[in-house]
Motif scaffolding. Structure first.
Motif, PDB file in Angstrom:
ATOM      1  N   ASN A 129       0.812  -1.217   0.000  1.00  0.00           N
ATOM      2  CA  ASN A 129       0.000   0.000   0.000  1.00  0.00           C
ATOM      3  C   ASN A 129       0.847   1.269   0.000  1.00  0.00           C
ATOM      4  N   SER A 130       2.053   1.199   0.545  1.00  0.00           N
ATOM      5  CA  SER A 130       2.876   2.395   0.720  1.00  0.00           C
ATOM      6  C   SER A 130       4.019   2.452  -0.292  1.00  0.00           C
ATOM      7  N   TRP A 131       5.018   1.597  -0.122  1.00  0.00           N
ATOM      8  CA  TRP A 131       6.195   1.613  -0.984  1.00  0.00           C
ATOM      9  C   TRP A 131       5.804   1.406  -2.451  1.00  0.00           C
ATOM     10  N   ALA A 132       4.925   0.446  -2.710  1.00  0.00           N
ATOM     11  CA  ALA A 132       4.537   0.134  -4.087  1.00  0.00           C
ATOM     12  C   ALA A 132       3.524   1.120  -4.655  1.00  0.00           C
ATOM     13  N   HIS A 133       3.279   2.207  -3.935  1.00  0.00           N
ATOM     14  CA  HIS A 133       2.504   3.318  -4.489  1.00  0.00           C
ATOM     15  C   HIS A 133       3.356   4.578  -4.588  1.00  0.00           C
ATOM     16  N   LYS A 134       4.669   4.417  -4.395  1.00  0.00           N
ATOM     17  CA  LYS A 134       5.551   5.592  -4.417  1.00  0.00           C
ATOM     18  C   LYS A 134       6.845   5.346  -5.169  1.00  0.00           C
ATOM     19  N   PHE A 135       7.506   4.220  -4.904  1.00  0.00           N
ATOM     20  CA  PHE A 135       8.814   3.960  -5.496  1.00  0.00           C
ATOM     21  C   PHE A 135       8.713   2.831  -6.515  1.00  0.00           C
ATOM     22  N   GLY A 136       9.283   3.041  -7.701  1.00  0.00           N
ATOM     23  CA  GLY A 136       9.256   2.016  -8.722  1.00  0.00           C
ATOM     24  C   GLY A 136       8.881   2.590 -10.079  1.00  0.00           C
ATOM     25  N   THR A 137       8.563   1.698 -10.994  1.00  0.00           N
ATOM     26  CA  THR A 137       8.231   2.096 -12.367  1.00  0.00           C
ATOM     27  C   THR A 137       6.757   1.855 -12.651  1.00  0.00           C
ATOM     28  N   ARG A 138       6.295   2.468 -13.752  1.00  0.00           N
ATOM     29  CA  ARG A 138       4.890   2.323 -14.154  1.00  0.00           C
ATOM     30  C   ARG A 138       4.835   1.918 -15.626  1.00  0.00           C
ATOM     31  N   PRO A 139       5.257   0.691 -15.931  1.00  0.00           N
ATOM     32  CA  PRO A 139       5.360   0.266 -17.325  1.00  0.00           C
ATOM     33  C   PRO A 139       4.023   0.095 -18.027  1.00  0.00           C
ATOM     34  N   PHE A 140       2.936  -0.072 -17.266  1.00  0.00           N
ATOM     35  CA  PHE A 140       1.650  -0.398 -17.877  1.00  0.00           C
ATOM     36  C   PHE A 140       0.658   0.759 -17.839  1.00  0.00           C
ATOM     37  N   THR A 141       0.678   1.538 -16.780  1.00  0.00           N
ATOM     38  CA  THR A 141      -0.201   2.711 -16.666  1.00  0.00           C
ATOM     39  C   THR A 141       0.579   3.803 -15.957  1.00  0.00           C
ATOM     40  N   ARG A 142       0.948   4.840 -16.684  1.00  0.00           N
ATOM     41  CA  ARG A 142       1.844   5.865 -16.143  1.00  0.00           C
ATOM     42  C   ARG A 142       1.141   6.893 -15.276  1.00  0.00           C
ATOM     43  N   ASP A 143      -0.192   7.014 -15.398  1.00  0.00           N
ATOM     44  CA  ASP A 143      -0.892   8.098 -14.708  1.00  0.00           C
ATOM     45  C   ASP A 143      -1.614   7.637 -13.446  1.00  0.00           C
ATOM     46  N   ILE A 144      -1.131   6.553 -12.823  1.00  0.00           N
ATOM     47  CA  ILE A 144      -1.633   6.117 -11.521  1.00  0.00           C
ATOM     48  C   ILE A 144      -0.446   5.972 -10.583  1.00  0.00           C
ATOM     49  N   LEU A 145      -0.697   5.952  -9.276  1.00  0.00           N
ATOM     50  CA  LEU A 145       0.402   5.879  -8.310  1.00  0.00           C
ATOM     51  C   LEU A 145       1.022   4.488  -8.168  1.00  0.00           C
ATOM     52  N   PRO A 146       0.276   3.383  -8.257  1.00  0.00           N
ATOM     53  CA  PRO A 146       0.885   2.060  -8.055  1.00  0.00           C
ATOM     54  C   PRO A 146       2.058   1.820  -9.003  1.00  0.00           C
ATOM     55  N   LYS A 177       0.912  -5.902 -24.299  1.00  0.00           N
ATOM     56  CA  LYS A 177       1.730  -5.067 -25.186  1.00  0.00           C
ATOM     57  C   LYS A 177       0.971  -3.804 -25.592  1.00  0.00           C
ATOM     58  N   ALA A 178      -0.294  -3.963 -25.954  1.00  0.00           N
ATOM     59  CA  ALA A 178      -1.085  -2.798 -26.350  1.00  0.00           C
ATOM     60  C   ALA A 178      -1.172  -1.781 -25.216  1.00  0.00           C
ATOM     61  N   ARG A 179      -1.323  -2.268 -23.998  1.00  0.00           N
ATOM     62  CA  ARG A 179      -1.426  -1.370 -22.856  1.00  0.00           C
ATOM     63  C   ARG A 179      -0.101  -0.648 -22.602  1.00  0.00           C
ATOM     64  N   VAL A 180       1.008  -1.389 -22.692  1.00  0.00           N
ATOM     65  CA  VAL A 180       2.323  -0.793 -22.488  1.00  0.00           C
ATOM     66  C   VAL A 180       2.557   0.337 -23.485  1.00  0.00           C
ATOM     67  N   LEU A 181       2.225   0.088 -24.745  1.00  0.00           N
ATOM     68  CA  LEU A 181       2.466   1.081 -25.777  1.00  0.00           C
ATOM     69  C   LEU A 181       1.539   2.280 -25.659  1.00  0.00           C
ATOM     70  N   ALA A 182       0.334   2.047 -25.164  1.00  0.00           N
ATOM     71  CA  ALA A 182      -0.640   3.130 -25.081  1.00  0.00           C
ATOM     72  C   ALA A 182      -0.500   3.969 -23.825  1.00  0.00           C
ATOM     73  N   LYS A 183      -0.184   3.328 -22.692  1.00  0.00           N
ATOM     74  CA  LYS A 183      -0.287   4.028 -21.412  1.00  0.00           C
ATOM     75  C   LYS A 183       0.962   3.938 -20.540  1.00  0.00           C
TER      76      LYS A 183
END
Length: 252
Positions: free
Chosen positions: A144-161, A224-230
Motif C-alpha cells: 500500500n505504501s512503498w509500491a505506491h511511491k517507489f518504482g516504475t509504471r510500465p503499464f499505466t503511467r498516470d496512476i500511483l501504483p 503489449k497494447a497497454r504498455v504502448l498506449a499508457k
C-alpha cells in the motif's frame, strides 16, 4: 480469488486459505475484500481506505490510526459484496472471526514451541505471535505504501501504483503493483515471466493438482497494447516504442 474472482477453488482449499487469511491478522476476509475492492475502484482518492495521496506513512499504517474519511464510509457502502455473502464459509469466518483469530493466530502458534521443544511462554508469545505479526503485516503494508511511491509504471503511467522488485521479494510476488492495478483480474498479479512471483507458482501448482480452476490472465497482446498506449517507457521490451508505431506495425 475472492477480491477479483481471478480463479476458483475447491471447498477444502477455500477452508485452508480462509485459515491462512485468519492467521494473517488483517481483519476478516469480508472486510479485507471490501476494502481491497474499494481501493481499486477509488484508488488514491478520498474514497480509498489507504489513500497513498495522503503520504507514505498514511498509506502504510496511518489509515489504521485515524478516523475514516467520510468518502471512505460512503463509498464502502456501495461495494457489491453479494458473492461473498453467498459463501457460507466466508460468512462463518466473518461471524466468528475473533474466536478463530485467537485460535489460529495466537493459541496454536504459541503452544507449538512450548509443547514441542520446551520454549518459554514469554519467548513463544514474543516470537511466534508478536514478532511474526509485526513482520508479516508490515511486509503486506508495503504494498500500500512503498509500491505506491517507489518504482516504475510500465503499464499505466498516470496512476500511483508501481512495479518494484523490493516489495515483490517481501510480499512473494505482490510487488508488481502497476500491473495489478492495470489488470486486477489476472491471477498472476504480474506480467508473465516476472521474477520473484512465488504466489503465481503456488497457484499454478494448485491448478496442476486440480485444486483451482478457471484461471484468468491477460494475453500478451493485451499487455503489449497497454504498455504502448499508457506505459511510462520503462518496460524492458516495448518501453521505448510508441502506440502509433504499434498501430502502424499491426496495420501492415
Amino acid at each position: 480469488m475472492w477480491s477479483h474472482r481471478a480463479f476458483k477453488a475447491i471447498t477444502p482449499l477455500k477452508i485452508v486459505l480462509l485459515i491462512g487469511q485468519t492467521i494473517a491478522g488483517q481483519n476478516c476476509l469480508w472486510v479485507w475484500v471490501r476494502d481491497h475492492r474499494q481501493h481499486h475502484r477509488h484508488s488514491d482518492t478520498h474514497g480509498d481506505p489507504h489513500n497513498a495521496s495522503n503520504g507514505f506513512f498514511f498509506s502504510h499504517i496511518g489509515w489504521l490510526m485515524s478516523k475514516k474519511h467520510p468518502e471512505v464510509i460512503a463509498k464502502g457502502k456501495l461495494i457489491d459484496m453479494s458473492d461473498l455473502e453467498a459463501d457460507p464459509w466466508v460468512m462463518f469466518q466473518k461471524d466468528h472471526y475473533k474466536k478463530l483469530y485467537f485460535l489460529f493466530a495466537f493459541l496454536v502458534p504459541v503452544l507449538v514451541p512450548i509443547v514441542c521443544w520446551d520454549e518459554t511462554v514469554f519467548n513463544s508469545v514474543m516470537v511466534a505471535f508478536f514478532a511474526r505479526a509485526i513482520i508479516t503485516i508490515n511486509g503486506t503494508w508495503m504494498v500500500n505504501s512503498w509500491a505506491h511511491k517507489f518504482g516504475t509504471r510500465p503499464f499505466t503511467r498516470d496512476i500511483l501504483p508501481t512495479d518494484t522488485h523490493l516489495v515483490a521479494l517481501i510480499a512473494l510476488g505482490e510487488g508488481w503493483h502497476n500491473y495489478h492495478h492495470t489488470f486486477p483480474w489476472d491471477y498472476r498479479a504480474a506480467e508473465a515471466g516476472s521474477p520473484l512471483n512465488l504466489t503465481r507458482r503456488l497457484i499454478e501448482g494448485m491448478a496442476a493438482w486440480g485444486w483451482v480452476y478457471d484461471l484468468k490472465a491477460a494475453t500478451p497482446g493485451m499487455v503489449k497494447a497497454r504498455v504502448l498506449a499508457k506505459g511510462d517507457g520503462s518496460h524492458p521490451l516495448w518501453g521505448h516504442s510508441t502506440f502509433e508505431e504499434f498501430q502502424q506495425h499491426e496495420n501492415r
